[in-house]
Scaffold this motif. Sequence first.
Motif, PDB file in Angstrom:
ATOM      1  N   ALA A 270     -17.468  42.986  -6.106  1.00 56.58           N
ATOM      2  CA  ALA A 270     -17.434  43.298  -7.535  1.00 56.58           C
ATOM      3  C   ALA A 270     -16.277  44.242  -7.790  1.00 56.58           C
ATOM      4  O   ALA A 270     -15.874  45.009  -6.907  1.00 56.58           O
ATOM      5  CB  ALA A 270     -18.744  43.961  -7.960  1.00 56.58           C
ATOM      6  N   GLN A 271     -15.766  44.176  -8.996  1.00 54.77           N
ATOM      7  CA  GLN A 271     -14.733  45.137  -9.376  1.00 54.77           C
ATOM      8  C   GLN A 271     -15.316  46.111 -10.393  1.00 54.77           C
ATOM      9  O   GLN A 271     -15.997  45.707 -11.348  1.00 54.77           O
ATOM     10  CB  GLN A 271     -13.532  44.428  -9.975  1.00 54.77           C
TER      11      GLN A 271
ATOM     12  N   TYR B 123     -17.689  38.751 -20.941  1.00 47.48           N
ATOM     13  CA  TYR B 123     -16.552  39.537 -20.441  1.00 47.48           C
ATOM     14  C   TYR B 123     -15.294  38.684 -20.229  1.00 47.48           C
ATOM     15  O   TYR B 123     -14.212  39.017 -20.675  1.00 47.48           O
ATOM     16  CB  TYR B 123     -16.961  40.228 -19.132  1.00 47.48           C
TER      17      TYR B 123
ATOM     18  N   THR C 148     -12.738  47.963  -5.660  1.00 53.96           N
ATOM     19  CA  THR C 148     -13.485  46.769  -5.274  1.00 53.96           C
ATOM     20  C   THR C 148     -14.615  47.217  -4.367  1.00 53.96           C
ATOM     21  O   THR C 148     -14.389  47.934  -3.396  1.00 53.96           O
ATOM     22  CB  THR C 148     -12.583  45.772  -4.527  1.00 53.96           C
TER      23      THR C 148
ATOM     24  N   ASP D   3     -14.849  33.529 -16.260  1.00 51.42           N
ATOM     25  CA  ASP D   3     -15.514  33.355 -14.961  1.00 51.42           C
ATOM     26  C   ASP D   3     -16.212  34.612 -14.450  1.00 51.42           C
ATOM     27  O   ASP D   3     -16.799  34.596 -13.378  1.00 51.42           O
ATOM     28  CB  ASP D   3     -14.509  32.859 -13.913  1.00 51.42           C
ATOM     29  N   LYS D   4     -16.141  35.694 -15.203  1.00 48.60           N
ATOM     30  CA  LYS D   4     -16.779  36.937 -14.741  1.00 48.60           C
ATOM     31  C   LYS D   4     -17.787  37.454 -15.768  1.00 48.60           C
ATOM     32  O   LYS D   4     -17.564  37.357 -16.983  1.00 48.60           O
ATOM     33  CB  LYS D   4     -15.733  38.049 -14.520  1.00 48.60           C
ATOM     34  N   THR D   5     -18.871  38.007 -15.239  1.00 43.00           N
ATOM     35  CA  THR D   5     -19.880  38.684 -16.054  1.00 43.00           C
ATOM     36  C   THR D   5     -19.855  40.157 -15.676  1.00 43.00           C
ATOM     37  O   THR D   5     -19.649  40.490 -14.512  1.00 43.00           O
ATOM     38  CB  THR D   5     -21.283  38.104 -15.741  1.00 43.00           C
TER      39      THR D   5
ATOM     40  N   ALA E 295     -17.746  43.934 -12.636  1.00 43.37           N
ATOM     41  CA  ALA E 295     -17.395  42.546 -12.958  1.00 43.37           C
ATOM     42  C   ALA E 295     -17.691  41.691 -11.733  1.00 43.37           C
ATOM     43  O   ALA E 295     -17.158  41.947 -10.643  1.00 43.37           O
ATOM     44  CB  ALA E 295     -15.929  42.437 -13.350  1.00 43.37           C
ATOM     45  N   VAL E 296     -18.563  40.701 -11.916  1.00 36.00           N
ATOM     46  CA  VAL E 296     -18.955  39.825 -10.795  1.00 36.00           C
ATOM     47  C   VAL E 296     -18.796  38.374 -11.221  1.00 36.00           C
ATOM     48  O   VAL E 296     -18.697  38.070 -12.418  1.00 36.00           O
ATOM     49  CB  VAL E 296     -20.422  40.084 -10.373  1.00 36.00           C
ATOM     50  N   ASP E 297     -18.804  37.472 -10.244  1.00 35.88           N
ATOM     51  CA  ASP E 297     -18.766  36.046 -10.578  1.00 35.88           C
ATOM     52  C   ASP E 297     -19.963  35.702 -11.468  1.00 35.88           C
ATOM     53  O   ASP E 297     -21.065  36.228 -11.263  1.00 35.88           O
ATOM     54  CB  ASP E 297     -18.826  35.195  -9.303  1.00 35.88           C
ATOM     55  N   ASN E 298     -19.753  34.788 -12.410  1.00 26.16           N
ATOM     56  CA  ASN E 298     -20.833  34.420 -13.322  1.00 26.16           C
ATOM     57  C   ASN E 298     -22.115  34.029 -12.587  1.00 26.16           C
ATOM     58  O   ASN E 298     -23.217  34.325 -13.033  1.00 26.16           O
ATOM     59  CB  ASN E 298     -20.396  33.256 -14.220  1.00 26.16           C
TER      60      ASN E 298
END
Length: 263
Positions: free
Chosen positions: A126-127, A90, A112, A93-95, A144-147
Amino acid sequence: MPNSHAMEVEQKVRERLPSPKRRKQGPYAVFECFQSIPCNPCYTACKFGAVKPLTDINDLPEVYYDKCTGCGLCMTACPGLAVFVIDETYSEDKTVVRIPYEFLPLPQVGDTVDAVDRDGQVVGKAQVVKVQKFPNKTSIVSLAVDNSLAQTVRGMKLAVTEGNGAFSAPRCKGCGESIVCRCEDISMEELLKTIGDGNLTLNEVKLATRASMGPCQGKTCISLIMKELSTAAGKPVEELGGPRYRVPVKPVTIGAIRGDRSK
Ligand code: SF4
Ligand code: SF4
């Protein structure tokens, strides 16, 4: 801090992930029904032949990752809400973690939300980047979350959020249509009515509705029923007395009971 159950499942999932090379090529499905659930809609739903045929209906499905497109059809077909699609491409830095979601109201793109692990514990923010509705009422929400949380986040809470129409009550408008027991097709509305009619133990709810008495033997619904009984009684779940499980712990053939191991 994730609890031991969530960490245990995460470890099992990590052991089954596709190769790092495949993960960098696009979205892929992960299957998390480690409870020997006797079903295979994920297999029949996949139009790409990416789910390997099950040799035993209780088996955990395996994926041909060279065929999996990450389309998510298996997610919406899975009665156990046990399939997730992960997209590690994605951004840097985001998965994106795509989760099956059956609550109402649905979140909106741009919200959010609190990202939760497999036990509902909040592990970060998460977004919401995509929301897809399907006729069978299992929607797909892309988060979308931190990796670092790619294999940890498996749900969301809309309650504590920034910039959206948050709800915190467990029963919202339309939530009654959510299915609690997939095997016996029992909705939240039916469950709450049954409890409201004075059925205040798990056994009474089972006798009144057949909830938890289908092929999966309550693997999915018992925790939901116990939560509602706990709310109605004003007591923690631990004080209510849970189900009594008897062998066999997973469905087996008559041949296996006879002792014929080849059956
Ligand atoms: S995500 Fe799509 S292609 Fe992959 S296993 Fe599921 S249905 Fe098949
Ligand atoms: S629980 Fe879901 S993932 Fe597991 S076998 Fe059934 S449909 Fe497939």
